[in-house]
Design a protein around this motif. Structure first.
Motif, PDB file in Angstrom:
ATOM      1  N   TRP A   5       0.845  -1.201   0.000  1.00  0.00           N
ATOM      2  CA  TRP A   5       0.000   0.000   0.000  1.00  0.00           C
ATOM      3  C   TRP A   5       0.874   1.243   0.000  1.00  0.00           C
ATOM      4  N   TRP A   6       1.909   1.232   0.817  1.00  0.00           N
ATOM      5  CA  TRP A   6       2.778   2.401   0.911  1.00  0.00           C
ATOM      6  C   TRP A   6       3.430   2.697  -0.431  1.00  0.00           C
ATOM      7  N   LYS A   7       3.940   1.674  -1.110  1.00  0.00           N
ATOM      8  CA  LYS A   7       4.601   1.891  -2.389  1.00  0.00           C
ATOM      9  C   LYS A   7       3.616   2.396  -3.445  1.00  0.00           C
ATOM     10  N   SER A   8       2.419   1.839  -3.444  1.00  0.00           N
ATOM     11  CA  SER A   8       1.422   2.242  -4.435  1.00  0.00           C
ATOM     12  C   SER A   8       1.075   3.713  -4.319  1.00  0.00           C
ATOM     13  N   SER A   9       0.849   4.185  -3.099  1.00  0.00           N
ATOM     14  CA  SER A   9       0.486   5.595  -2.909  1.00  0.00           C
ATOM     15  C   SER A   9       1.714   6.497  -2.947  1.00  0.00           C
ATOM     16  N   HIS A  10       2.825   6.002  -2.443  1.00  0.00           N
ATOM     17  CA  HIS A  10       4.027   6.835  -2.337  1.00  0.00           C
ATOM     18  C   HIS A  10       4.633   7.121  -3.703  1.00  0.00           C
ATOM     19  N   ASN A  11       4.561   6.167  -4.616  1.00  0.00           N
ATOM     20  CA  ASN A  11       5.098   6.401  -5.949  1.00  0.00           C
ATOM     21  C   ASN A  11       4.331   7.502  -6.665  1.00  0.00           C
ATOM     22  N   VAL A  12       3.006   7.510  -6.504  1.00  0.00           N
ATOM     23  CA  VAL A  12       2.203   8.581  -7.095  1.00  0.00           C
ATOM     24  C   VAL A  12       2.537   9.910  -6.432  1.00  0.00           C
ATOM     25  N   HIS A  13       2.687   9.882  -5.118  1.00  0.00           N
ATOM     26  CA  HIS A  13       3.054  11.096  -4.381  1.00  0.00           C
ATOM     27  C   HIS A  13       4.354  11.695  -4.912  1.00  0.00           C
ATOM     28  N   ASP A  65      -1.378  11.721  -0.453  1.00  0.00           N
ATOM     29  CA  ASP A  65      -0.802  12.143   0.824  1.00  0.00           C
ATOM     30  C   ASP A  65      -1.415  13.434   1.364  1.00  0.00           C
ATOM     31  N   ILE A  66      -2.081  14.216   0.523  1.00  0.00           N
ATOM     32  CA  ILE A  66      -2.706  15.447   1.026  1.00  0.00           C
ATOM     33  C   ILE A  66      -4.231  15.389   0.925  1.00  0.00           C
ATOM     34  N   GLN A  67      -4.778  14.228   0.585  1.00  0.00           N
ATOM     35  CA  GLN A  67      -6.235  14.082   0.481  1.00  0.00           C
ATOM     36  C   GLN A  67      -6.774  13.602   1.836  1.00  0.00           C
ATOM     37  N   ASN A  68      -6.987  14.555   2.725  1.00  0.00           N
ATOM     38  CA  ASN A  68      -7.369  14.237   4.106  1.00  0.00           C
ATOM     39  C   ASN A  68      -8.672  14.907   4.549  1.00  0.00           C
ATOM     40  N   PHE A 123     -12.182  22.991  -1.045  1.00  0.00           N
ATOM     41  CA  PHE A 123     -13.488  23.547  -0.679  1.00  0.00           C
ATOM     42  C   PHE A 123     -14.577  23.158  -1.670  1.00  0.00           C
ATOM     43  N   LYS A 124     -14.203  22.874  -2.914  1.00  0.00           N
ATOM     44  CA  LYS A 124     -15.208  22.580  -3.936  1.00  0.00           C
ATOM     45  C   LYS A 124     -15.422  21.072  -4.117  1.00  0.00           C
ATOM     46  N   SER A 125     -14.855  20.263  -3.236  1.00  0.00           N
ATOM     47  CA  SER A 125     -14.916  18.798  -3.302  1.00  0.00           C
ATOM     48  C   SER A 125     -13.957  18.301  -4.388  1.00  0.00           C
ATOM     49  N   ILE A 126     -13.156  17.312  -4.040  1.00  0.00           N
ATOM     50  CA  ILE A 126     -12.108  16.807  -4.923  1.00  0.00           C
ATOM     51  C   ILE A 126     -12.398  15.362  -5.316  1.00  0.00           C
ATOM     52  N   ARG A 127     -12.323  15.092  -6.600  1.00  0.00           N
ATOM     53  CA  ARG A 127     -12.447  13.720  -7.089  1.00  0.00           C
ATOM     54  C   ARG A 127     -11.041  13.135  -7.215  1.00  0.00           C
ATOM     55  N   SER A 128     -10.733  12.148  -6.404  1.00  0.00           N
ATOM     56  CA  SER A 128      -9.390  11.592  -6.346  1.00  0.00           C
ATOM     57  C   SER A 128      -9.159  10.593  -7.472  1.00  0.00           C
ATOM     58  N   THR A 129      -8.119  10.807  -8.262  1.00  0.00           N
ATOM     59  CA  THR A 129      -7.764   9.827  -9.278  1.00  0.00           C
ATOM     60  C   THR A 129      -7.110   8.603  -8.655  1.00  0.00           C
ATOM     61  N   TYR A 130      -6.407   8.791  -7.537  1.00  0.00           N
ATOM     62  CA  TYR A 130      -5.753   7.646  -6.900  1.00  0.00           C
ATOM     63  C   TYR A 130      -6.779   6.676  -6.331  1.00  0.00           C
ATOM     64  N   TYR A 131      -7.819   7.208  -5.715  1.00  0.00           N
ATOM     65  CA  TYR A 131      -8.855   6.357  -5.123  1.00  0.00           C
ATOM     66  C   TYR A 131      -9.989   6.100  -6.107  1.00  0.00           C
ATOM     67  N   TRP A 146      -5.010  -2.903   5.146  1.00  0.00           N
ATOM     68  CA  TRP A 146      -5.869  -4.057   4.873  1.00  0.00           C
ATOM     69  C   TRP A 146      -6.762  -3.806   3.670  1.00  0.00           C
ATOM     70  N   LEU A 147      -7.236  -2.577   3.508  1.00  0.00           N
ATOM     71  CA  LEU A 147      -8.045  -2.262   2.332  1.00  0.00           C
ATOM     72  C   LEU A 147      -7.239  -2.475   1.055  1.00  0.00           C
ATOM     73  N   HIS A 148      -5.946  -2.172   1.125  1.00  0.00           N
ATOM     74  CA  HIS A 148      -5.102  -2.340  -0.061  1.00  0.00           C
ATOM     75  C   HIS A 148      -4.895  -3.812  -0.397  1.00  0.00           C
ATOM     76  N   VAL A 149      -4.469  -4.612   0.583  1.00  0.00           N
ATOM     77  CA  VAL A 149      -4.151  -6.013   0.267  1.00  0.00           C
ATOM     78  C   VAL A 149      -5.390  -6.804  -0.135  1.00  0.00           C
ATOM     79  N   LEU A 150      -6.562  -6.321   0.232  1.00  0.00           N
ATOM     80  CA  LEU A 150      -7.802  -6.995  -0.159  1.00  0.00           C
ATOM     81  C   LEU A 150      -8.404  -6.412  -1.430  1.00  0.00           C
ATOM     82  N   SER A 151      -7.739  -5.415  -2.009  1.00  0.00           N
ATOM     83  CA  SER A 151      -8.282  -4.721  -3.178  1.00  0.00           C
ATOM     84  C   SER A 151      -7.674  -5.243  -4.464  1.00  0.00           C
ATOM     85  N   SER A 152      -8.229  -4.781  -5.590  1.00  0.00           N
ATOM     86  CA  SER A 152      -7.719  -5.169  -6.907  1.00  0.00           C
ATOM     87  C   SER A 152      -6.336  -4.587  -7.167  1.00  0.00           C
TER      88      SER A 152
END
Length: 589
Positions: free
Chosen positions: A323-331, A343-346, A357-365, A403-409
């Motif tokens: 999970w860390w590598k998947s998100s960190h490489n994009v970061h 990393d800043i989608q919190n 403020f206008k709502s963000i559609r995440s490409t990563y998620y 856990w969400l990552h290892v159980l995901s596609s």
């Protein structure tokens, strides 16, 4: 087809429009469709490079051995001269398919028949990769084009609603009748338009600030920056900065072992809170090595470094290195971009820029929308005060994401590649962690529920400095998207800062204090980053790129100031909405 044939930009655009994954590397046109599901670093890292010259991004992220395998994906050569970077589809780029109106000039040496063979033909695995060709963006996307926007219209692409509402704002201002207050429906529409207008204005201010502080977004300037960066990168190789100092990791192992032994001894004597503190310190320190392994910065061997990362992150700490590598490489590629950097989608807990403020559609998620709702309206005004408490319990969220990552596609997609073994190994190691920590330690060893809860909280809160360190180097920096013409090194230095500390204190920060240097050269072992920092400073002086470095205290102040600034922007936007709902005027002029 001759793999040495030149493929024109128009032909590349048509291939991308057909859904192919085309990336430019070192003067070659690569089709990476078959590599998407096999890339151990995740498919998203590739998707963000589609249509772009990714030579620098690929060189700093991969070993020379891996880069040699790119010849198997070559389908042609790029035209001579600068390459005009295209905006990847995942980032909103629009591409045209090949059609009858395309002239020979459009397709250069690639005709319709050749285009068809590019679409269906096999890559030549025996073709070699040459070097020395620089590819850069077109000069049309310059400072003037970025700022040549009506202040009332959005600065960011794909905000059609705001574009359509801008004329309505003007018409409403012209037709407003002061003596008659607007109806509830009109007031709501006014408030919505005021919100969009304010967000666009705030985003524009961030862009203007960056344009003033950093080198011009002119093709010649950015080409020169890239040229100097490649010279620097070659020096990094030649001077041995990629060579790992294994003795330093031996010292690290001694420190980790001592912390774990202190945890165990304190537990044996039933000093439970002392034991919890040492366990937290053990987790805090050992994860620095997992970070190095995730970047293959220890041995530069994929299998060995992955096993090191799996043992430390998954088995010792219960966190997924995958999970860390998947998100960190994009970061690392799209640093601090609101829509793309996980990393800043919190939201709704934190917002580091007004774009949220206008709502963000995440490409990563996968298109998940971080809606701006009542919870965000309540939490963000206090984010300056909630920052440290939430960092204290942030580790619990990492368990869930793992856990969400290892159980995901995203994890299972590696099943058809040489890295098929990573997912089952991760699941086994994480299960062992929870058996040893959750069952054997917390449930069977600790005597009461009060002690159990306190032990878990203390051990996890002790790791808070690690989470502060992770966010420190980015949350106070720019979140603006300037242009596709911006070079890789300038973007990394614009969105990242270093933390200054004495050399004897480096072990506390674990190399994360050199984030700006690390983002330029992510595979350099962390024990070499302090020496490399001097070269990066010289590079910044030569190119005019601002190098941001603060001591730990000032860095924290910068992050808290950014959180407070965004909170104030939220309050100001609410005031504008209220004012425009009542009067029809935004109050921004």
């Amino acid at each position: 087809m001759d793999r040495d044939a030149v493929v024109s930009p128009r032909a590349v655009e048509a291939l991308i429009a057909e859904g192919q994954t085309i990336v430019i590397y070192d003067g070659y046109i690569l089709r990476l469709d078959s590599w998407l599901t096999a890339h151990p670093g995740g498919r998203m890292a590739i998707m963000h490079m589609v249509g772009k010259d990714a030579t620098d991004e690929m060189n700093v992220s991969h070993s020379a051995r891996t880069l040699k395998t790119m010849k198997a994906f070559r389908i042609g050569l790029k035209p001579s001269g600068p390459w005009t970077n295209m905006t990847a589809p995942i980032r909103g780029g629009v591409f045209r398919k090949h059609n009858e109106t395309d002239t020979d000039a459009d397709l250069a040496v690639v005709d319709a028949t050749s285009l068809a063979s590019l679409s269906s033909g096999e890559s030549d695995a025996e073709s070699g990769i040459e070097s020395g060709t620089d590819c850069f963006s077109d000069t049309e996307s310059t400072v003037d084009s970025i700022l040549a926007v009506d202040p009332i219209e959005p600065i960011e692409r794909n905000n059609a609603a705001a574009v359509q509402s801008a004329p309505a704002v003007r018409r409403r201002k012209a037709a407003r009748v002061d003596a008659e207050p607007p109806s509830a429906e009109v007031a709501t529409e006014n408030a919505r338009m005021a919100r969009e207008e304010y967000i666009n204005m705030a985003v524009r201010q961030g862009i203007e600030k960056d344009i003033l502080e950093y080198p011009p977004l002119e093709d010649a300037v950015q080409q020169e920056i890239v040229r100097k960066f490649r010279v620097l990168h070659q020096q990094v190789y030649d001077d041995g900065y990629y060579d790992c100092r294994y003795l330093e990791y031996g010292k690290e192992a001694v420190r980790y072992s001592m912390l774990f032994a202190m945890f165990f001894v304190a537990l044996r004597y039933e000093w439970y809170m002392t034991s919890a503190a040492f366990l937290g310190l053990f987790w805090h320190q050992i994860m620095f090595t997992a970070h190095d392994a995730g970047h293959r910065a220890i041995t530069h061997n994929f299998v060995f470094d992955t096993l090191v990362g799996l043992f430390i992150a998954d088995f010792c700490c219960g966190l997924s290195i995958g999970w860390w590598k998947s998100s960190h490489n994009v970061h690392h590629l799209i640093t601090n971009h609101p829509e793309h950097d996980p990393d800043i989608q919190n939201v709704p807990i934190f917002a580091t820029c007004p774009s949220f403020f206008k709502s963000i559609r995440s490409t990563y998620y996968d298109g998940f929308v971080f809606y701006w709702d009542a919870v965000a309206d309540f939490m963000v005004p206090f984010q300056k005060y909630s920052y440290y408490p939430i960092m204290g319990v942030a580790r619990f969220n990492l368990y869930l994401l793992s856990w969400l990552h290892v159980l995901s596609s995203k994890a299972s997609s590696l099943g058809g590649s040489k890295a098929w073994w990573i997912r089952p190994t991760e699941m086994a190691c994480m299960a062992c962690y929870w058996f040893l920590f959750g069952y054997c330690l917390v449930w069977r060893t600790l005597p009461t529920w009060t002690i159990r809860i306190a032990f878990v909280l203390v051990s996890h809160i002790i790791t808070m400095p690690l989470h502060v360190q992770i966010t420190l180097s980015h949350w106070g920096m720019s979140t603006s998207e300037l242009s596709e013409v911006e070079s890789f090194p300038q973007r990394q230095l614009r969105t990242t800062m270093d933390v200054d500390c004495p050399a004897w204190f480096d072990f506390v920060h674990g190399g994360l204090q050199f984030q700006a240097v690390h983002h330029l050269f992510p595979r350099v072992p962390r024990h070499n980053l302090r020496k490399l920092q001097a070269l990066v400073k010289d590079f910044c002086n030569e190119t005019g790129i601002k190098y941001s470095i603060y001591n730990f205290t000032d860095g924290n102040v910068k992050v808290l100031s950014r959180l407070e600034e965004v909170s104030e922007q939220l309050r100001m936007m609410a005031s504008c909405q209220k004012y425009m709902a009542e009067t029809g005027e935004s109050g921004l002029h």
